[in-house]
Design a protein around this motif. Sequence first.
Motif, PDB file in Angstrom:
ATOM      1  N   GLU A  28       9.835   4.929  -3.634  1.00 33.24           N
ATOM      2  CA  GLU A  28      10.642   4.695  -2.432  1.00 33.24           C
ATOM      3  C   GLU A  28       9.991   3.661  -1.522  1.00 33.24           C
ATOM      4  O   GLU A  28      10.675   2.792  -0.959  1.00 33.24           O
ATOM      5  CB  GLU A  28      10.857   6.004  -1.689  1.00 33.24           C
ATOM      6  N   ASP A  29       8.657   3.740  -1.363  1.00 34.26           N
ATOM      7  CA  ASP A  29       7.952   2.744  -0.541  1.00 34.26           C
ATOM      8  C   ASP A  29       8.127   1.349  -1.130  1.00 34.26           C
ATOM      9  O   ASP A  29       8.417   0.384  -0.410  1.00 34.26           O
ATOM     10  CB  ASP A  29       6.468   3.087  -0.465  1.00 34.26           C
ATOM     11  N   ALA A  38      -0.269  10.029  -4.848  1.00 27.73           N
ATOM     12  CA  ALA A  38      -0.302  11.429  -5.238  1.00 27.73           C
ATOM     13  C   ALA A  38      -1.776  11.903  -5.215  1.00 27.73           C
ATOM     14  O   ALA A  38      -2.681  11.075  -5.328  1.00 27.73           O
ATOM     15  CB  ALA A  38       0.293  11.587  -6.630  1.00 27.73           C
ATOM     16  N   PRO A  39      -2.012  13.202  -5.075  1.00 30.21           N
ATOM     17  CA  PRO A  39      -1.049  14.297  -5.067  1.00 30.21           C
ATOM     18  C   PRO A  39      -0.448  14.608  -3.688  1.00 30.21           C
ATOM     19  O   PRO A  39       0.441  15.444  -3.604  1.00 30.21           O
ATOM     20  CB  PRO A  39      -1.886  15.482  -5.546  1.00 30.21           C
ATOM     21  N   GLU A  40      -0.926  13.926  -2.652  1.00 31.57           N
ATOM     22  CA  GLU A  40      -0.348  14.198  -1.336  1.00 31.57           C
ATOM     23  C   GLU A  40       1.136  13.857  -1.297  1.00 31.57           C
ATOM     24  O   GLU A  40       1.920  14.533  -0.617  1.00 31.57           O
ATOM     25  CB  GLU A  40      -1.085  13.385  -0.254  1.00 31.57           C
ATOM     26  N   HIS A  41       1.503  12.813  -2.029  1.00 24.85           N
ATOM     27  CA  HIS A  41       2.892  12.345  -2.041  1.00 24.85           C
ATOM     28  C   HIS A  41       3.312  12.160  -3.490  1.00 24.85           C
ATOM     29  O   HIS A  41       2.980  11.147  -4.111  1.00 24.85           O
ATOM     30  CB  HIS A  41       3.019  11.031  -1.266  1.00 24.85           C
ATOM     31  N   VAL A  42       4.045  13.110  -4.032  1.00 25.06           N
ATOM     32  CA  VAL A  42       4.467  13.039  -5.431  1.00 25.06           C
ATOM     33  C   VAL A  42       5.747  12.212  -5.536  1.00 25.06           C
ATOM     34  O   VAL A  42       6.283  11.713  -4.545  1.00 25.06           O
ATOM     35  CB  VAL A  42       4.656  14.455  -6.027  1.00 25.06           C
ATOM     36  N   TRP A  43       6.207  12.038  -6.790  1.00 29.36           N
ATOM     37  CA  TRP A  43       7.432  11.296  -7.031  1.00 29.36           C
ATOM     38  C   TRP A  43       8.559  11.855  -6.147  1.00 29.36           C
ATOM     39  O   TRP A  43       8.682  13.054  -6.002  1.00 29.36           O
ATOM     40  CB  TRP A  43       7.815  11.411  -8.512  1.00 29.36           C
ATOM     41  N   GLY A  54      10.510  -0.135 -12.933  1.00 24.64           N
ATOM     42  CA  GLY A  54      11.492   0.744 -12.307  1.00 24.64           C
ATOM     43  C   GLY A  54      12.276   0.055 -11.209  1.00 24.64           C
ATOM     44  O   GLY A  54      13.487   0.277 -11.056  1.00 24.64           O
ATOM     45  N   LEU A  55      11.614  -0.797 -10.437  1.00 18.86           N
ATOM     46  CA  LEU A  55      12.310  -1.545  -9.384  1.00 18.86           C
ATOM     47  C   LEU A  55      13.378  -2.457  -9.968  1.00 18.86           C
ATOM     48  O   LEU A  55      14.479  -2.576  -9.413  1.00 18.86           O
ATOM     49  CB  LEU A  55      11.311  -2.378  -8.578  1.00 18.86           C
ATOM     50  N   ALA A  56      13.060  -3.112 -11.073  1.00 22.44           N
ATOM     51  CA  ALA A  56      14.043  -4.004 -11.703  1.00 22.44           C
ATOM     52  C   ALA A  56      15.261  -3.211 -12.159  1.00 22.44           C
ATOM     53  O   ALA A  56      16.407  -3.661 -12.012  1.00 22.44           O
ATOM     54  CB  ALA A  56      13.403  -4.742 -12.873  1.00 22.44           C
ATOM     55  N   ASP A  62       0.861  -1.180   0.000  1.00 18.92           N
ATOM     56  CA  ASP A  62       0.000   0.000   0.000  1.00 18.92           C
ATOM     57  C   ASP A  62       0.904   1.238   0.000  1.00 18.92           C
ATOM     58  O   ASP A  62       1.154   1.838   1.034  1.00 18.92           O
ATOM     59  CB  ASP A  62      -0.904  -0.020   1.228  1.00 18.92           C
ATOM     60  N   TYR A  63       1.412   1.596  -1.171  1.00 14.62           N
ATOM     61  CA  TYR A  63       2.358   2.707  -1.267  1.00 14.62           C
ATOM     62  C   TYR A  63       1.637   4.054  -1.183  1.00 14.62           C
ATOM     63  O   TYR A  63       0.424   4.155  -1.407  1.00 14.62           O
ATOM     64  CB  TYR A  63       3.167   2.607  -2.559  1.00 14.62           C
TER      65      TYR A  63
END
Length: 313
Positions: A131-132, A121-126, A161-163, A117-118
Amino acid sequence: MTTKPPFPTEPGILAFHRRCEDFYPADAVDASIQQQRAWYDALCAEFDAPSPEGLTREDQLVAERIPVRRYRPAEIATQTRIFYIHGGGFVVGSLQSHDAICAEIAHVARAELVSVDYRLAPEHVWPAAFEDCFEVLQWLLADGRPLVVVGDSAGGNLAAGLALKARTEGLAGIVGQVLIYPGLGGDLVSGSYVEMAQAPGLSTADVAYYRDILKAPAENAVAHPLKAADLSGLPPAYITSAHFDPLRDDAALYAQRLAAAGIEVTYRNEPQMIHAWLRARHRSEGAREGFAHLCCGIGRLVGTSWLPLRLAD
């Protein structure tokens, strides 16, 4: 002059789309974030399915702040785990929105699955969401067990992106990546972004909206994996797309580039499907077939055998 959007002809997926519109209108991006999340939660609940017999769930926190849900099917046939990252444009979605999907994948693959449960957005943008997910990835790999990373839509972006990040960091243990109609940073004014600009379920304008709200750097390869100059050394991949989806070419191009880099990749485009067809797996024959192929692809990557009849268990 306006043109009619391209539509599939399969009755099941058309009925699925009509039902989605009852919960989540075409202009939903103009509503408040809270309203969008309420609509999305109601839509997801509409397409829930019974939990597989014997499967258990356990909720916990990683690093005392990131919620995850662990699924253990009645039969586990591999030490390889699945890390599932949900879609929702980085704006909506949760552990609950994809709970039934995660449960069925764990059951069919006969593998333990962990979803995350990462932050949204928009509360938490890139890069908050990334990162989570990366922190959970490191936590999962810490015990040395292999891992297959799976994500749909925005989650497919995060999985890819993780890979890339894991390769850069020398983080071993990812043995497969599964990207389900992923958004990978393609050009919004060419290819399927033009051909399917008004496709049912997701428009190119919607994609632009979600990109704008996330505020990821345009040239960042982790945020936009198609920008990566080198795809060598990445884990094997199963990539699936929908024909009637502006994101279709992102999936196809990434599959082509992985193959050109010497990566084992299976790519499948679902010819009658629209974005989010995964949720239609019990209402559309095409989605059911696509889900069967997806589970087969995941099964190969986690090292378990797979039987079509398991979908009906």
